[in-house]
Design a protein around this motif. Structure first.
Motif, PDB file in Angstrom:
ATOM      1  N   LEU A 139     -32.030 -54.819   6.375  1.00  0.00           N
ATOM      2  CA  LEU A 139     -31.113 -55.920   6.119  1.00  0.00           C
ATOM      3  C   LEU A 139     -29.790 -55.452   5.526  1.00  0.00           C
ATOM      4  CD1 LEU A 139     -33.618 -57.535   6.947  1.00  0.00           C
ATOM      5  CD2 LEU A 139     -32.871 -59.282   5.341  1.00  0.00           C
ATOM      6  N   CYS A 140     -29.803 -54.368   4.759  1.00  0.00           N
ATOM      7  CA  CYS A 140     -28.536 -53.810   4.274  1.00  0.00           C
ATOM      8  C   CYS A 140     -27.708 -53.262   5.447  1.00  0.00           C
ATOM      9  CB  CYS A 140     -28.787 -52.725   3.233  1.00  0.00           C
ATOM     10  SG  CYS A 140     -29.249 -53.383   1.608  1.00  0.00           S
ATOM     11  N   LEU A 161     -27.770 -54.481   8.475  1.00  0.00           N
ATOM     12  CA  LEU A 161     -27.207 -55.668   9.113  1.00  0.00           C
ATOM     13  C   LEU A 161     -26.034 -56.209   8.298  1.00  0.00           C
ATOM     14  CD1 LEU A 161     -30.472 -57.483  10.266  1.00  0.00           C
ATOM     15  CD2 LEU A 161     -28.913 -56.069  11.638  1.00  0.00           C
ATOM     16  N   ARG A 162     -26.207 -56.251   6.976  1.00  0.00           N
ATOM     17  CA  ARG A 162     -25.119 -56.708   6.087  1.00  0.00           C
ATOM     18  C   ARG A 162     -23.864 -55.855   6.297  1.00  0.00           C
ATOM     19  NH1 ARG A 162     -26.249 -54.625   0.502  1.00  0.00           N
ATOM     20  NH2 ARG A 162     -25.464 -52.798   1.600  1.00  0.00           N
ATOM     21  N   ASP A 163     -24.060 -54.553   6.373  1.00  0.00           N
ATOM     22  CA  ASP A 163     -22.929 -53.637   6.496  1.00  0.00           C
ATOM     23  C   ASP A 163     -22.281 -53.650   7.875  1.00  0.00           C
ATOM     24  OD1 ASP A 163     -23.525 -52.976   3.884  1.00  0.00           O
ATOM     25  OD2 ASP A 163     -24.480 -51.065   4.385  1.00  0.00           O
ATOM     26  N   ASN A 164     -22.944 -54.259   8.849  1.00  0.00           N
ATOM     27  CA  ASN A 164     -22.425 -54.344  10.213  1.00  0.00           C
ATOM     28  C   ASN A 164     -22.334 -55.790  10.689  1.00  0.00           C
ATOM     29  OD1 ASN A 164     -22.261 -51.400  11.318  1.00  0.00           O
ATOM     30  ND2 ASN A 164     -24.130 -51.519  10.087  1.00  0.00           N
ATOM     31  N   ILE A 165     -22.179 -56.714   9.748  1.00  0.00           N
ATOM     32  CA  ILE A 165     -22.159 -58.149  10.073  1.00  0.00           C
ATOM     33  C   ILE A 165     -21.034 -58.485  11.056  1.00  0.00           C
ATOM     34  CG2 ILE A 165     -20.727 -58.876   8.112  1.00  0.00           C
ATOM     35  CD1 ILE A 165     -23.826 -60.759   9.403  1.00  0.00           C
ATOM     36  N   GLU A 166     -19.959 -57.711  11.046  1.00  0.00           N
ATOM     37  CA  GLU A 166     -18.844 -57.993  11.955  1.00  0.00           C
ATOM     38  C   GLU A 166     -19.267 -57.877  13.423  1.00  0.00           C
ATOM     39  OE1 GLU A 166     -18.868 -53.664  11.078  1.00  0.00           O
ATOM     40  OE2 GLU A 166     -18.836 -55.393   9.765  1.00  0.00           O
ATOM     41  N   ASP A 167     -20.263 -57.059  13.734  1.00  0.00           N
ATOM     42  CA  ASP A 167     -20.754 -56.971  15.111  1.00  0.00           C
ATOM     43  C   ASP A 167     -21.278 -58.326  15.581  1.00  0.00           C
ATOM     44  OD1 ASP A 167     -20.214 -54.256  15.001  1.00  0.00           O
ATOM     45  OD2 ASP A 167     -22.310 -53.643  14.847  1.00  0.00           O
ATOM     46  N   PHE A 168     -21.982 -59.008  14.709  1.00  0.00           N
ATOM     47  CA  PHE A 168     -22.564 -60.303  15.048  1.00  0.00           C
ATOM     48  C   PHE A 168     -21.495 -61.383  15.070  1.00  0.00           C
ATOM     49  CE2 PHE A 168     -25.619 -57.549  13.048  1.00  0.00           C
ATOM     50  CZ  PHE A 168     -26.615 -57.511  14.007  1.00  0.00           C
ATOM     51  N   GLU A 169     -20.607 -61.348  14.089  1.00  0.00           N
ATOM     52  CA  GLU A 169     -19.533 -62.342  14.019  1.00  0.00           C
ATOM     53  C   GLU A 169     -18.615 -62.237  15.227  1.00  0.00           C
ATOM     54  OE1 GLU A 169     -17.898 -61.380  10.187  1.00  0.00           O
ATOM     55  OE2 GLU A 169     -19.381 -62.623   9.129  1.00  0.00           O
ATOM     56  N   GLU A 192     -28.652 -57.699  -3.367  1.00  0.00           N
ATOM     57  CA  GLU A 192     -28.160 -56.926  -2.223  1.00  0.00           C
ATOM     58  C   GLU A 192     -26.853 -57.439  -1.627  1.00  0.00           C
ATOM     59  OE1 GLU A 192     -29.280 -54.083  -1.585  1.00  0.00           O
ATOM     60  OE2 GLU A 192     -31.198 -54.168  -2.643  1.00  0.00           O
ATOM     61  N   GLY A 193     -26.415 -58.634  -2.021  1.00  0.00           N
ATOM     62  CA  GLY A 193     -25.151 -59.168  -1.521  1.00  0.00           C
ATOM     63  C   GLY A 193     -25.193 -59.592  -0.057  1.00  0.00           C
ATOM     64  N   TYR A 194     -26.330 -60.082   0.397  1.00  0.00           N
ATOM     65  CA  TYR A 194     -26.423 -60.558   1.779  1.00  0.00           C
ATOM     66  C   TYR A 194     -25.581 -61.812   1.937  1.00  0.00           C
ATOM     67  CZ  TYR A 194     -30.521 -57.490   1.915  1.00  0.00           C
ATOM     68  OH  TYR A 194     -31.373 -56.416   1.843  1.00  0.00           O
ATOM     69  N   THR A 195     -24.762 -61.851   2.980  1.00  0.00           N
ATOM     70  CA  THR A 195     -23.905 -63.012   3.229  1.00  0.00           C
ATOM     71  C   THR A 195     -24.484 -63.915   4.314  1.00  0.00           C
ATOM     72  OG1 THR A 195     -22.599 -61.718   4.797  1.00  0.00           O
ATOM     73  CG2 THR A 195     -21.809 -61.824   2.506  1.00  0.00           C
ATOM     74  N   PHE A 196     -25.537 -63.483   4.972  1.00  0.00           N
ATOM     75  CA  PHE A 196     -26.203 -64.298   5.989  1.00  0.00           C
ATOM     76  C   PHE A 196     -27.362 -65.043   5.341  1.00  0.00           C
ATOM     77  CE2 PHE A 196     -27.427 -59.837   6.252  1.00  0.00           C
ATOM     78  CZ  PHE A 196     -28.792 -59.889   6.004  1.00  0.00           C
ATOM     79  N   ASP A 197     -27.862 -66.056   6.045  1.00  0.00           N
ATOM     80  CA  ASP A 197     -28.943 -66.882   5.514  1.00  0.00           C
ATOM     81  C   ASP A 197     -30.265 -66.131   5.471  1.00  0.00           C
ATOM     82  OD1 ASP A 197     -27.544 -69.311   5.086  1.00  0.00           O
ATOM     83  OD2 ASP A 197     -27.634 -69.758   7.227  1.00  0.00           O
ATOM     84  N   LEU A 198     -30.969 -66.278   4.354  1.00  0.00           N
ATOM     85  CA  LEU A 198     -32.357 -65.861   4.227  1.00  0.00           C
ATOM     86  C   LEU A 198     -33.170 -67.140   4.129  1.00  0.00           C
ATOM     87  CD1 LEU A 198     -32.156 -63.003   1.546  1.00  0.00           C
ATOM     88  CD2 LEU A 198     -32.047 -62.797   4.029  1.00  0.00           C
ATOM     89  N   LEU A 199     -34.161 -67.288   5.004  1.00  0.00           N
ATOM     90  CA  LEU A 199     -34.957 -68.504   5.050  1.00  0.00           C
ATOM     91  C   LEU A 199     -36.397 -68.210   4.669  1.00  0.00           C
ATOM     92  CD1 LEU A 199     -33.641 -70.063   8.388  1.00  0.00           C
ATOM     93  CD2 LEU A 199     -32.728 -70.329   6.069  1.00  0.00           C
ATOM     94  N   SER A 200     -36.990 -69.146   3.933  1.00  0.00           N
ATOM     95  CA  SER A 200     -38.360 -68.997   3.449  1.00  0.00           C
ATOM     96  C   SER A 200     -39.348 -69.737   4.345  1.00  0.00           C
ATOM     97  CB  SER A 200     -38.472 -69.535   2.021  1.00  0.00           C
ATOM     98  OG  SER A 200     -39.811 -69.505   1.596  1.00  0.00           O
ATOM     99  N   ASP A 201     -40.286 -68.979   4.890  1.00  0.00           N
ATOM    100  CA  ASP A 201     -41.382 -69.508   5.713  1.00  0.00           C
ATOM    101  C   ASP A 201     -42.658 -69.527   4.871  1.00  0.00           C
ATOM    102  OD1 ASP A 201     -42.756 -70.377   7.974  1.00  0.00           O
ATOM    103  OD2 ASP A 201     -42.871 -68.386   8.887  1.00  0.00           O
ATOM    104  N   PHE A 202     -42.478 -69.863   3.592  1.00  0.00           N
ATOM    105  CA  PHE A 202     -43.572 -69.780   2.621  1.00  0.00           C
ATOM    106  C   PHE A 202     -44.633 -70.863   2.820  1.00  0.00           C
ATOM    107  CE2 PHE A 202     -45.422 -70.604  -1.624  1.00  0.00           C
ATOM    108  CZ  PHE A 202     -45.993 -69.357  -1.840  1.00  0.00           C
ATOM    109  N   TRP A 203     -44.179 -72.118   3.043  1.00  0.00           N
ATOM    110  CA  TRP A 203     -45.171 -73.189   3.180  1.00  0.00           C
ATOM    111  C   TRP A 203     -44.724 -74.207   4.204  1.00  0.00           C
ATOM    112  CZ3 TRP A 203     -49.859 -72.610   1.680  1.00  0.00           C
ATOM    113  CH2 TRP A 203     -50.729 -73.695   1.784  1.00  0.00           C
TER     114      TRP A 203
END
Length: 152
Positions: A50-51, A53-61, A85-96
């Motif tokens: 994920l770091c 991905l964070r460091d290469n977020i411009e590829d996705f944008e 970690e400073g993630y700027t993309f969404d982290l979603l919880s599939d906990f319940w």
């Protein structure tokens, strides 16, 4: 078995790190989505992936693709990890209900109760265009993401 290209992506609603419901259908209204399932926050391989991905977020944008990462961790764990970690993309919880979305995508490790490293590039019409599932302990390759992005 994990979803394959050409199959419809199951819609879902999961909470982000602020407890806000996030609907796949709403994300797709803005364009393609890269859905990245991962086993555990704060673990070595997941943090490395994920770091990267964070460091290469411009590829996705640049490709107009929204990056969203999903695990069976609780919201509070994901929020702490996102802050560290400073993630700027969404982290979603599939906990319940535990792992329901990972199960729908065919990437829930039923024995151990966590998501596998499954990745799905979903077009704006809700169809899986590219997918990969890596075995336990094997990180995903950034170049494979770039190749998939170039084809959408």
């Amino acid at each position: 078995m994990a979803l394959q290209p050409g199959e419809p992506a199951p819609d879902f609603t999961l909470q982000d790190t602020h407890g806000t419901p996030v609907h796949l259908a709403d994300l797709l209204a803005d364009g393609p989505v890269l859905l990245v399932f991962f086993p555990f926050a704060f673990s070595g391989i997941c943090t490395g992936e994920l770091c990267e991905l964070r460091d290469n977020i411009e590829d996705f944008e640049t490709a107009g693709v929204r990056l969203v990462a999903v695990s069976t961790d609780p919201v509070f764990t994901l929020k702490a990890w996102q802050q560290v970690e400073g993630y700027t993309f969404d982290l979603l919880s599939d906990f319940w209900p535990h792992g329901a979305v990972a199960r729908a995508y065919g990437v829930l490790d039923e024995q151990n109760g966590h998501a596998l490293r499954g990745t799905f590039l979903i077009d704006a019409g809700g169809v899986v265009r590219w997918s990969v599932t890596n075995p336990r302990g094997q990180r995903r390759d950034l170049q494979a993401y770039r190749t998939a992005l170039a084809e959408i």
